[in-house]
Design a protein around this motif. Structure first.
Motif, short mmCIF file in Angstrom:
data_model
loop_
_atom_site.label_atom_id
_atom_site.label_comp_id
_atom_site.label_asym_id
_atom_site.label_seq_id
_atom_site.Cartn_x
_atom_site.Cartn_y
_atom_site.Cartn_z
N GLN A 87 -8.37 29.59 -16.18
CA GLN A 87 -7.91 30.97 -16.16
C GLN A 87 -9.01 31.88 -16.70
OE1 GLN A 87 -4.32 31.52 -18.34
NE2 GLN A 87 -4.31 33.73 -18.15
N GLY A 88 -9.39 32.92 -15.93
CA GLY A 88 -10.40 33.87 -16.39
C GLY A 88 -11.80 33.31 -16.24
N ALA A 89 -12.37 33.43 -15.04
CA ALA A 89 -13.70 32.87 -14.78
C ALA A 89 -14.77 33.52 -15.63
CB ALA A 89 -14.05 33.03 -13.30
N GLN A 90 -14.58 34.78 -16.03
CA GLN A 90 -15.57 35.47 -16.86
C GLN A 90 -15.82 34.70 -18.15
OE1 GLN A 90 -17.49 38.21 -16.36
NE2 GLN A 90 -18.38 37.94 -18.40
N HIS A 91 -14.77 34.11 -18.71
CA HIS A 91 -14.90 33.38 -19.97
C HIS A 91 -15.24 31.91 -19.75
CE1 HIS A 91 -13.23 36.98 -21.73
NE2 HIS A 91 -12.17 36.87 -20.95
N ALA A 92 -14.92 31.37 -18.57
CA ALA A 92 -15.18 29.96 -18.31
C ALA A 92 -16.63 29.70 -17.89
CB ALA A 92 -14.24 29.45 -17.22
N LEU A 93 -17.29 30.70 -17.29
CA LEU A 93 -18.67 30.53 -16.85
C LEU A 93 -19.64 30.85 -17.98
CD1 LEU A 93 -18.41 32.20 -13.32
CD2 LEU A 93 -18.67 29.76 -13.81
N ASN A 94 -20.77 30.16 -17.99
CA ASN A 94 -21.81 30.40 -19.00
C ASN A 94 -22.54 31.69 -18.65
OD1 ASN A 94 -24.13 30.36 -20.63
ND2 ASN A 94 -24.18 28.12 -20.65
N PRO A 95 -22.52 32.71 -19.52
CA PRO A 95 -23.11 34.01 -19.16
C PRO A 95 -24.63 34.03 -19.07
CG PRO A 95 -22.40 34.03 -21.44
CD PRO A 95 -21.92 32.74 -20.86
N VAL A 96 -25.31 33.02 -19.60
CA VAL A 96 -26.78 33.04 -19.61
C VAL A 96 -27.38 32.05 -18.62
CG1 VAL A 96 -26.86 33.85 -22.00
CG2 VAL A 96 -26.89 31.38 -21.53
N ARG A 97 -26.56 31.49 -17.74
CA ARG A 97 -27.08 30.59 -16.71
C ARG A 97 -26.66 31.09 -15.33
NH1 ARG A 97 -25.52 24.59 -17.37
NH2 ARG A 97 -27.18 24.41 -15.82
N ARG A 98 -27.55 30.94 -14.37
CA ARG A 98 -27.23 31.35 -13.01
C ARG A 98 -26.07 30.49 -12.47
NH1 ARG A 98 -31.57 34.58 -11.35
NH2 ARG A 98 -33.48 34.22 -12.58
N SER A 144 -18.39 40.25 -9.08
CA SER A 144 -17.07 40.83 -9.32
C SER A 144 -16.11 39.74 -9.78
CB SER A 144 -16.54 41.47 -8.04
OG SER A 144 -16.25 40.47 -7.07
N GLY A 145 -14.90 40.15 -10.20
CA GLY A 145 -13.91 39.17 -10.66
C GLY A 145 -13.55 38.17 -9.58
N GLY A 146 -13.35 38.65 -8.35
CA GLY A 146 -13.03 37.76 -7.25
C GLY A 146 -14.16 36.81 -6.92
N GLN A 147 -15.41 37.29 -7.00
CA GLN A 147 -16.56 36.44 -6.72
C GLN A 147 -16.71 35.36 -7.79
OE1 GLN A 147 -19.46 39.62 -6.47
NE2 GLN A 147 -19.60 39.42 -4.24
N ARG A 148 -16.48 35.73 -9.05
CA ARG A 148 -16.55 34.72 -10.12
C ARG A 148 -15.49 33.65 -9.93
NH1 ARG A 148 -17.81 39.36 -13.48
NH2 ARG A 148 -15.59 39.62 -13.96
N GLN A 149 -14.28 34.07 -9.51
CA GLN A 149 -13.22 33.09 -9.29
C GLN A 149 -13.59 32.14 -8.16
OE1 GLN A 149 -10.55 33.55 -11.60
NE2 GLN A 149 -10.38 31.39 -11.08
N ARG A 150 -14.28 32.67 -7.13
CA ARG A 150 -14.73 31.82 -6.02
C ARG A 150 -15.80 30.83 -6.50
NH1 ARG A 150 -13.81 34.24 -0.67
NH2 ARG A 150 -12.41 36.01 -0.93
N VAL A 151 -16.64 31.26 -7.42
CA VAL A 151 -17.64 30.35 -7.99
C VAL A 151 -16.94 29.21 -8.73
CG1 VAL A 151 -19.43 30.15 -9.78
CG2 VAL A 151 -19.50 32.05 -8.16
N MET A 152 -15.88 29.53 -9.48
CA MET A 152 -15.13 28.49 -10.18
C MET A 152 -14.52 27.48 -9.20
SD MET A 152 -15.24 28.59 -13.50
CE MET A 152 -13.91 27.43 -13.72
N ILE A 153 -14.02 28.00 -8.07
CA ILE A 153 -13.44 27.12 -7.06
C ILE A 153 -14.52 26.24 -6.45
CG2 ILE A 153 -12.26 27.05 -4.82
CD1 ILE A 153 -10.84 29.64 -5.66
N ALA A 154 -15.71 26.83 -6.18
CA ALA A 154 -16.82 26.03 -5.65
C ALA A 154 -17.22 24.94 -6.62
CB ALA A 154 -18.01 26.95 -5.36
N MET A 155 -17.24 25.26 -7.92
CA MET A 155 -17.59 24.27 -8.93
C MET A 155 -16.55 23.14 -8.96
SD MET A 155 -18.27 24.89 -13.01
CE MET A 155 -19.14 26.40 -12.62
N ALA A 156 -15.27 23.51 -8.83
CA ALA A 156 -14.21 22.50 -8.83
C ALA A 156 -14.30 21.59 -7.62
CB ALA A 156 -12.84 23.19 -8.88
N LEU A 157 -14.81 22.10 -6.49
CA LEU A 157 -14.92 21.31 -5.26
C LEU A 157 -16.19 20.50 -5.17
CD1 LEU A 157 -13.75 24.03 -2.71
CD2 LEU A 157 -12.49 21.96 -3.31
N ALA A 158 -17.15 20.75 -6.06
CA ALA A 158 -18.51 20.21 -5.91
C ALA A 158 -18.53 18.70 -5.73
CB ALA A 158 -19.35 20.62 -7.11
#
Length: 333
Positions: A87-98, A144-158
């Motif tokens: 929940q909340g990709a902004q907090h789940a993603l590392n802010p200093v890594r691409r 954006s918030g939606g793009q970050r959530q898509r990144v989380m989904i991509a990470m979950a599918l990796a």
């Protein structure tokens, strides 16, 4: 399965005896108010709870009990066999890594791909979730918030897991982006045959995304069944209240007199006797104060009350309420 937190004030029962099953390619939705035990249940599945939590029962992933795995085996299972969209990709993603590096990390840790191949797979994953490959070079704050959530989904599918646990994946997203993310999740589940456990307080979101619903209250499942059937024809008063909390577009009565549920969920350390919902229930009977009903077929068909496991092959609609029991109805309180 049951989960109890140890605290200075005493034991706190967060999940009180739940049995669920999810099949390949199936989506199970968990609904309920804050504090009902949804996120605790989800985090327990991959042993992500703090040390203060005590878990009993079994968590079987392809027949292997997660609770009895050693740490090496558990690390191998996380992301590779089962992954989480937090929940909340902004907090789940590392802010200093691409973000590309973060998506590639599980591929590298599990030895699924070498660095060069991982970069290629990251580009493909981003495109699969509707983002251009060049976004791999972006930092989370540039999305954006939606793009970050898509990144989380991509990470979950990796790592091509068998199961994905999505904890409120559309929280804080606007309606249009929420619709896009839900459409994406539905298509990925269908295309890849992944099992999905999706958590939300929003029954309408779960009804549109999931095959089955399990409604939780005070740490217990109080209603289960086909998602649309539970949303449109809930038999437990709590499930009905959750469904009715959403206004109907174009219905003046719904707009002028919104329906909801008064009161708050009970303190887990001071649960009322009998049915935990009875203090807030508009149709409670006198026996509800001392009688706790197991899940029972909503059509009143005969069933062994001890056999309350919700199996993926069943389409039966069940509810833990005296009003669905095949008995003479008592007088209302």
């Amino acid at each position: 399965m049951a989960v109890t937190y140890r605290s200075a004030a005493g034991d706190v029962p967060a999940v009180r005896g739940i049995s669920l099953e999810v099949a390949e390619g199936e989506a199970l939705g968990l609904a309920g108010e804050s504090g009902s035990g949804k996120s605790t249940l989800a985090m327990t599945l991959l042993r992500l709870l703090p040390k203060s939590a005590r878990v009993t029962g079994e968590i079987l992933l392809d027949g292997e009990d997660v609770l009895r795995m050693n740490w090496g085996r558990l690390r191998a299972v996380r992301w590779a066999s089962a992954s989480v969209v937090f929940q909340g990709a902004q907090h789940a993603l590392n802010p200093v890594r691409r973000v590309g590096e973060q998506i590639a990390e599980p591929l590298l840790v599990h030895g699924i791909a070498a660095p060069a191949e991982a970069r290629t797979r990251v580009a493909g994953l981003l495109e699969q979730v509707g983002l251009p490959a060049w976004r791999a070079r972006s930092y989370p704050h540039e999305l954006s918030g939606g793009q970050r959530q898509r990144v989380m989904i991509a990470m979950a599918l990796a790592c091509s897991p068998r199961l994905i646990i999505a904890d409120e994946p559309t929280t804080a997203l606007d309606v249009m982006i929420q619709a896009q993310v839900l459409t994406l999740i539905r298509s990925l589940i269908a295309d890849r045959g992944i099992g999905l456990i999706m958590i939300s307080h929003d029954l309408s979101v779960l009804a549109a995304t999931c095959d089955r619903l399990a409604v939780m209250y005070a740490g217990r499942v109080v209603e289960t069944g086909p998602a649309r059937e539970v949303f449109t024809g809930a038999r437990h008063p709590y499930g009905r209240a959750l469904a009715e909390a959403f206004p109907t577009v174009g219905d003046p009565s719904s707009r002028m007199a919104p329906r909801g549920l008064g009161g708050d969920p009970p303190d887990p350390m001071r649960l009322p006797g009998g049915c935990s919902f009875h203090p807030r229930c508009p149709v409670a009977l006198p026996s509800c104060a001392w009688r706790e009903v197991e899940l029972w077929p909503a059509d009143g068909a005969a069933v062994d009350p001890a056999d309350h496991v919700t199996r993926s092959t069943e389409t039966r609609h069940t509810a833990a309420c005296v009003h669905v029991l095949p008995e003479p109805e008592e007088e209302s309180a």
